[in-house]
Design an enzyme around this catalytic site. Structure first.
Site, PDB file in Angstrom:
ATOM      1  N   PHE A   1      44.323  50.310  30.760  1.00 40.86           N
ATOM      2  CA  PHE A   1      44.733  48.909  30.705  1.00 40.86           C
ATOM      3  C   PHE A   1      44.931  48.421  29.264  1.00 40.86           C
ATOM      4  O   PHE A   1      46.058  48.227  28.832  1.00 40.86           O
ATOM      5  CB  PHE A   1      43.720  48.037  31.460  1.00 40.86           C
ATOM      6  CG  PHE A   1      43.770  48.255  32.941  1.00 40.86           C
ATOM      7  CD1 PHE A   1      44.595  47.485  33.741  1.00 40.86           C
ATOM      8  CD2 PHE A   1      43.043  49.272  33.532  1.00 40.86           C
ATOM      9  CE1 PHE A   1      44.680  47.705  35.106  1.00 40.86           C
ATOM     10  CE2 PHE A   1      43.116  49.497  34.903  1.00 40.86           C
ATOM     11  CZ  PHE A   1      43.929  48.722  35.686  1.00 40.86           C
ATOM     12  N   GLU A   2      43.873  48.260  28.514  1.00 37.57           N
ATOM     13  CA  GLU A   2      44.030  47.706  27.168  1.00 37.57           C
ATOM     14  C   GLU A   2      43.067  48.401  26.223  1.00 37.57           C
ATOM     15  O   GLU A   2      41.892  48.076  26.146  1.00 37.57           O
ATOM     16  CB  GLU A   2      43.768  46.194  27.182  1.00 37.57           C
ATOM     17  CG  GLU A   2      44.064  45.518  25.854  1.00 37.57           C
ATOM     18  CD  GLU A   2      43.834  44.020  25.905  1.00 37.57           C
ATOM     19  OE1 GLU A   2      44.780  43.268  25.632  1.00 37.57           O
ATOM     20  OE2 GLU A   2      42.698  43.604  26.212  1.00 37.57           O
TER      21      GLU A   2
END
Length: 539
Positions: A366-367
């Protein structure tokens, strides 16, 4: 003509789509989960290539947060209709198991540098789309068709449908025009027209060691398509000792003087385990049209390590050391993972430094704050200087050799639970499906709480060694054992056969699992190619 050694795009540059516009050649390649999406290289002579564009570079075009490893941008097709450039691509959201979620899109631009449009959604019936501009002005969209019920093959054939550019959608009937050969796994379609024939070039056999380019033709675009008398115009599948393996997924281009070349995906395996550390690369072969109106690869179907091209390659650029500073922003050699929101993971400063903002763990889908460049040589050195003050073991930042969440090596500055800074090595070695880490230096290496730290790694073929030096020290010291660099490869990428598609990167990363966005600053990043006797097929 000068002989040039393959590949022409070394390192992770798979699924080439080639195009000539006037005197200019362009190759678009897949980027998968790495951002921005799609690499486009330019050449005037087919031998010397420069990265000139990554067109999918903003949130309205591409957001891959949550895309698993080796998903994202698959098999772009670059074309030109006499007025503008067209780029077709898939953003794969799921690939494992029976289902594949494969939305296909089109973007356009007046020039290769852009501006590239927001995407037009086309379909999701399969991946590897391409767009064919017929001489009557009609445009045809082709992609492989996925059938989740058709175990174990799942690949149902190549489908054709007309694309209406004014309406921005597919129109009219859709037909399955080619089921492939007994090699199976038919994908990567490209259509061409010559002497009244429609030619369909496909990839078969998966993207591993059975890979091949299959050619078929028909007088009618709807078929039926007959297969080339050789079936596979390019393949290494029956020649396990050839220098270039995994040969397939190709595209054709003609030169202004009438020569024909085929660019194709390839890999250069090393070690007795046949591991492609540099991933799937782009090579080129000279081809010719026979009297029977079929295309043949010169000296084929096995790909040649050496090929005659219109010009020699400038080898000095290939071997030059690169020392990156960041006063002008992030250098084009670098990419990051998945997210279009770069201000949340990094920034550059006028004094030439790169600051990473600690987010999720290394390997997050995701991040995560990870900025890296391709490893394009079998042997190389990488180095950086980090300024980082972690509070505990849940904050860590440093230098990494990275393939995906399931295989990487990471020398990180972190802290013990008591707040004392230390160096730690994290190794995720072919750890699919659990993703568990190994710690080659279990107790860590205690270092002062103040001061910058120089981090380095050397890769010599299969051997990877980490080093460090404290601020004020000139000499680097070894940290940890010699690690197996061949783990950072397609064959160890954490998926089943034909499941890992990228390549090795070296770069910097930062994580803050406390959620406080602790920052790590890097003074520079250097990458130095090394000529080493173990690298049999080095350029």
């Amino acid at each position: 003509m000068p002989q040039v050694r393959n590949p022409i795009l070394p390192g992770f540059n798979p699924d080439p789509s080639i195009l000539r516009v006037g005197e200019d050649y362009y190759i678009a390649t897949s980027t998968f989960e790495w951002y921005p999406g799609v690499q486009i290289h330019h050449s005037r002579d087919l031998a010397n290539w420069e990265l000139v564009a990554r067109p999918l570079n903003r949130k309205s075009q591409l957001d891959m947060r949550g895309n698993p490893d080796s998903c994202g941008i698959w098999a772009p097709c670059l074309s030109h209709d006499g007025e503008k450039f067209w780029l077709v691509y898939t953003d794969v959201k799921r690939k494992d198991g029976s289902f594949k979620d494969t939305p296909n899109y089109i973007v356009t631009a007046p020039a290769i540098e852009g501006p590239w449009s927001d995407p037009i959604y086309v379909n999701s019936s399969g991946f590897d789309p391409s767009l064919f501009h017929d001489d009557d002005g009609r445009k045809w969209f082709v992609n492989m068709l996925w059938d989740h019920r058709r175990r174990p093959q799942l690949f149902e054939g190549i489908v054709l449908q007309e694309f209406d550019p004014k309406a921005g959608k597919l129109v009219g009937p859709r037909k399955n025009i080619f089921l492939g050969t007994e090699l199976a796994l038919v994908e990567g379609p490209h259509l061409y027209k010559r002497n009244g024939w429609y030619y369909l070039l496909t990839a078969e056999g998966g993207t591993g060691y059975e890979h091949a380019c299959t050619l078929a033709r028909s007088r009618d675009i709807w078929g039926p398509y007959e297969t080339h008398p050789q079936q596979y115009i390019l393949t290494s599948k029956d020649h396990p000792h050839a220098a270039l393996q995994r040969a397939g997924h190709g595209d054709i281009v003609d030169t202004p003087d009438g020569r024909t070349y085929l660019v194709h995906l390839t890999g250069r395996p090393t070690t007795q385990f046949r591991r492609c550390v540099l991933g799937r690369e782009t090579a080129i072969q000279e081809a010719y049209w026979g009297d029977d109106d079929w295309l043949y690869v010169k000296n084929g179907p096995v790909p040649s390590l050496w090929v005659d091209l219109p010009a020699a390659r400038d080898e000095t650029k290939y071997w030059e050391e690169k020392r990156y500073t960041f006063e002008a922003g992030l250098h084009k050699d670098f990419q990051w993972l998945r997210t279009p929101e770069t201000d949340r993971i990094f920034r550059t400063t006028e004094d030439g430094k790169l600051t990473l903002i600690g987010r999720e763990s290394i390997g997050s889908w995701f991040e995560q704050a990870l900025v890296a460049r391709r490893q394009t040589h079998f042997s190389c050195d990488a180095e950086t200087v980090i300024d980082f003050s972690p509070a505990d073991h849940r904050q860590f930042a440093g230098l990494t050799a990275y393939y995906c969440r399931y295989n990487f090596f990471y020398l990180a500055v972190t802290a013990h639970a008591d707040g004392q800074r230390e160096l730690f090595i994290m190794a995720s070695e072919a750890s699919w499906p659990l993703g568990e880490l190994r710690y080659p230096v279990p107790e860590g290496v205690r270092i002062p709480n103040e001061g910058k730290v120089r981090l380095a790694l050397t890769i010599r073929g299969r051997e990877l060694q980490f080093y460090y030096a404290l601020e004020g020290e000139e000499e680097l010291k070894k940290v940890g054992p010699v690690l197996d660099a061949s783990i950072v490869s397609d064959e160890c990428g954490g998926h089943q056969k034909h499941g890992s598609f990228t390549g090795a990167f070296v770069g910097v990363a930062a994580s803050d699992l406390n959620g406080t966005a602790a920052e790590a600053t890097f003074d520079y990043f250097s990458y130095r190619p090394v000529q080493h006797h173990t690298d049999r097929y080095e350029i």
